[in-house]
Design a protein around this motif. Structure first.
Motif, PDB file in Angstrom:
ATOM      1  N   SER A 160       0.833  -1.223   0.000  1.00  0.00           N
ATOM      2  CA  SER A 160       0.000   0.000   0.000  1.00  0.00           C
ATOM      3  C   SER A 160       0.861   1.263   0.000  1.00  0.00           C
ATOM      4  O   SER A 160       0.372   2.339  -0.339  1.00  0.00           O
ATOM      5  CB  SER A 160      -0.975  -0.008   1.175  1.00  0.00           C
ATOM      6  OG  SER A 160      -0.273  -0.015   2.392  1.00  0.00           O
ATOM      7  N   ASN A 163       0.350   5.489  -0.492  1.00  0.00           N
ATOM      8  CA  ASN A 163      -0.958   5.902  -1.016  1.00  0.00           C
ATOM      9  C   ASN A 163      -1.765   6.667   0.037  1.00  0.00           C
ATOM     10  O   ASN A 163      -2.397   7.684  -0.257  1.00  0.00           O
ATOM     11  CB  ASN A 163      -1.733   4.657  -1.467  1.00  0.00           C
ATOM     12  CG  ASN A 163      -2.923   4.996  -2.352  1.00  0.00           C
ATOM     13  OD1 ASN A 163      -2.784   5.722  -3.337  1.00  0.00           O
ATOM     14  ND2 ASN A 163      -4.089   4.499  -2.005  1.00  0.00           N
ATOM     15  N   SER A 166      -0.229  10.169   0.814  1.00  0.00           N
ATOM     16  CA  SER A 166      -0.517  11.165  -0.214  1.00  0.00           C
ATOM     17  C   SER A 166      -1.909  11.747   0.017  1.00  0.00           C
ATOM     18  O   SER A 166      -2.139  12.933  -0.179  1.00  0.00           O
ATOM     19  CB  SER A 166      -0.413  10.546  -1.609  1.00  0.00           C
ATOM     20  OG  SER A 166      -1.620   9.958  -1.986  1.00  0.00           O
ATOM     21  N   SER A 167      -2.824  10.920   0.492  1.00  0.00           N
ATOM     22  CA  SER A 167      -4.169  11.412   0.787  1.00  0.00           C
ATOM     23  C   SER A 167      -4.126  12.400   1.948  1.00  0.00           C
ATOM     24  O   SER A 167      -4.813  13.427   1.939  1.00  0.00           O
ATOM     25  CB  SER A 167      -5.075  10.225   1.122  1.00  0.00           C
ATOM     26  OG  SER A 167      -6.288  10.674   1.640  1.00  0.00           O
ATOM     27  N   SER A 288      -7.990   4.025   1.587  1.00  0.00           N
ATOM     28  CA  SER A 288      -6.789   3.962   0.745  1.00  0.00           C
ATOM     29  C   SER A 288      -6.684   2.589   0.077  1.00  0.00           C
ATOM     30  O   SER A 288      -6.489   2.482  -1.148  1.00  0.00           O
ATOM     31  CB  SER A 288      -5.554   4.237   1.620  1.00  0.00           C
ATOM     32  OG  SER A 288      -4.385   3.920   0.930  1.00  0.00           O
ATOM     33  N   LEU A 292      -7.128   1.341  -3.979  1.00  0.00           N
ATOM     34  CA  LEU A 292      -6.204   0.480  -4.731  1.00  0.00           C
ATOM     35  C   LEU A 292      -6.948  -0.726  -5.305  1.00  0.00           C
ATOM     36  O   LEU A 292      -6.736  -1.104  -6.467  1.00  0.00           O
ATOM     37  CB  LEU A 292      -5.048   0.017  -3.841  1.00  0.00           C
ATOM     38  CG  LEU A 292      -4.147   1.142  -3.284  1.00  0.00           C
ATOM     39  CD1 LEU A 292      -3.106   0.571  -2.322  1.00  0.00           C
ATOM     40  CD2 LEU A 292      -3.464   1.893  -4.417  1.00  0.00           C
ATOM     41  N   HIS A 304      -1.061   5.486  -8.676  1.00  0.00           N
ATOM     42  CA  HIS A 304      -0.994   5.531  -7.210  1.00  0.00           C
ATOM     43  C   HIS A 304       0.467   5.346  -6.789  1.00  0.00           C
ATOM     44  O   HIS A 304       1.184   4.553  -7.406  1.00  0.00           O
ATOM     45  CB  HIS A 304      -1.778   4.377  -6.585  1.00  0.00           C
ATOM     46  CG  HIS A 304      -3.243   4.405  -6.842  1.00  0.00           C
ATOM     47  ND1 HIS A 304      -4.144   4.958  -5.958  1.00  0.00           N
ATOM     48  CD2 HIS A 304      -3.976   3.928  -7.869  1.00  0.00           C
ATOM     49  CE1 HIS A 304      -5.369   4.814  -6.436  1.00  0.00           C
ATOM     50  NE2 HIS A 304      -5.301   4.195  -7.597  1.00  0.00           N
ATOM     51  N   VAL A 306       2.601   3.335  -4.861  1.00  0.00           N
ATOM     52  CA  VAL A 306       2.542   2.059  -4.138  1.00  0.00           C
ATOM     53  C   VAL A 306       3.926   1.430  -4.083  1.00  0.00           C
ATOM     54  O   VAL A 306       4.810   1.749  -4.879  1.00  0.00           O
ATOM     55  CB  VAL A 306       1.553   1.065  -4.793  1.00  0.00           C
ATOM     56  CG1 VAL A 306       0.117   1.496  -4.590  1.00  0.00           C
ATOM     57  CG2 VAL A 306       1.872   0.859  -6.269  1.00  0.00           C
ATOM     58  N   SER A 325       8.081   2.814  -2.635  1.00  0.00           N
ATOM     59  CA  SER A 325       6.921   3.503  -3.209  1.00  0.00           C
ATOM     60  C   SER A 325       7.323   4.336  -4.415  1.00  0.00           C
ATOM     61  O   SER A 325       8.132   5.248  -4.300  1.00  0.00           O
ATOM     62  CB  SER A 325       6.287   4.425  -2.175  1.00  0.00           C
ATOM     63  OG  SER A 325       5.224   3.780  -1.554  1.00  0.00           O
TER      64      SER A 325
END
Ligand code: 6V0
Length: 367
Positions: A160, A163, A166-167, A288, A292, A304, A306, A325
């Motif tokens: 993950s 991701n 970033s949110s 999140s 995905l 995304h 990731v 990532s």
């Protein structure tokens, strides 16, 4: 079923569309947040839950099943036996050991390795064509472990990564600018294992502005992240498709360094703050991971950040099998490609140094 009577002379049912099945391994705070987001967003026809604690698992399954009248139709099953995951399209691993007092970080990773040895082989056996999405921390190392244990091609094993971070960043910047977070775009391309600060110097309205944006890329459930932090650096941000810095210049708005610094700090501290206040993070990682799952299973080709096999990218040597990532295009085949973002020499060096550190840690795992 006797309640219904078929139409006379009815044609046999036509072959139905292939059903989508998602399995979630680990029904703790994170696993259940992911499960409920999958249900409310109608991402699967079948949802299978697996956990080592049978009573808790059954309780969670019943609790979700009781919401059937309010949800799109999804078959929900749960069992400690991995047979329940048979023919999954996507397996999301959230099970993870928590650090215990006095335990070294390497020992914690070793315990998680032992746990993944119990989880990954049966998943592969029952769903040899599935995509694996690792959420458990430290996500980069555990995604590598899942990849090694699975024998899957690297495009089908994804972590993950950043991701969620970033949110968080998009929320904070959007909140500050009073825009919708979905209109804030960020390129994520750097992951590091130490706390990094990069200065991007911009001349703006005759002022020399130092624009600092970076953030930590993993939730801290243990103190592990002091060593295994993934740090994503953004040197390019756009709002509504407009690059932030040029927009500020155009509108003659001077961005205060303190504001940017406070956003940076808030992103870095946001996971700690949630954990301090409620003990764990769950809702945001639920959304999140669901985002995905949607991009993967609905073949969205969305980008995304990731965790993916990073060897060969940005000068990382081919013999460094590490997961970091990077901005990836995701679809039904998993990682379809990696965005080729320009890095400065300093950033490339840092990325390679992160890869080297992760590689050294992985060498000690004996996998
Ligand atoms: P939790 O609430 O302790 O849940 C873990 C669950 O795993 C429990 O229900 C356990 O019973 C179960 N479990 C343990 N061993 C096994 C096993 N062998 N087989 C099946 N199930 C098992 O933890 P929580 O849900 O809060 O967090 C889960 C993981 O997600 C942790 O590693 C977190 O660090 C990680 N997070 C990752 C994030 C990210 O952005 N990648 C964000 C938040 C948390």
């Amino acid at each position: 079923r006797a309640f219904f009577r078929p139409l006379q002379q009815a044609a046999p049912p036509s072959p139905t569309k292939r059903q989508t099945k998602i399995s979630v391994i680990g029904t703790g705070n994170v696993g259940m947040a992911i499960a409920q987001t999958i249900l409310t967003q109608d991402l699967a026809d079948e949802l299978a839950l697996v956990d080592a604690k049978p009573d808790k698992l059954r309780g969670e399954m019943l609790d979700l099943q009781h919401a059937a009248a309010f949800l799109p139709r999804t078959k929900i099953r749960a069992s400690p036996d991995y047979a329940v995951t048979t023919a999954s399209d996507l397996c999301i691993i959230t099970a993870g050991a928590r650090q215990i007092a006095g335990e070294s970080r390497l020992d914690l990773v070793q315990r998680n390795l032992a746990l993944f040895r119990e989880i990954v082989p049966p998943l592969v056996r029952y769903s040899p064509d599935a995509l694996l999405l690792v959420v458990s921390n430290p996500v980069d190392v555990l995604t590598y472990i899942a990849w090694k244990l699975s024998g899957f091609p690297p495009n089908r094993v994804i972590g993950s990564g950043t991701n969620l971070d970033s949110s968080r960043f998009r929320f904070l910047l959007a909140d500050h600018l009073e825009v919708n977070a979905q209109d804030v775009q960020i390129y994520h391309y750097l992951v590091d294992v130490a706390y990094l600060v990069t200065h991007i110097h911009c001349e703006l309205l005759g002022l020399f502005i130092i624009f600092l944006i970076l953030m930590l890329g993993c939730d801290i459930v243990s103190g592990l992240c002091n060593v295994l932090n993934s740090v994503a650096l953004w040197s390019s941000i756009s709002v509504g498709g407009v690059p932030v810095l040029s927009s500020l210049e155009k509108h003659q708005i001077a961005y205060e360094e303190e504001v940017l610094e406070s956003i940076r700090k808030a992103v870095v501290e946001s996971a700690y703050e949630v954990i301090r206040l409620k003990g764990y993070t769950s809702w945001a990682i639920g959304y999140s991971a669901a985002s995905l799952a949607r991009s993967l299973l609905r073949d969205q080709h969305s980008i995304h950040p990731v965790s993916l096999l990073a060897k060969g990218f940005y000068g990382i040597p081919d013999d460094r099998e590490v997961f970091l990532s990077l901005p990836a295009r995701l679809g039904r085949g998993g990682v379809l490609s990696v965005a080729n973002v320009h890095l400065t020499d300093e950033e490339s060096n840092r990325l390679r140094s992160s890869a080297a550190t992760l590689w050294e840690i992985q060498q000690q795992l004996g996998i």
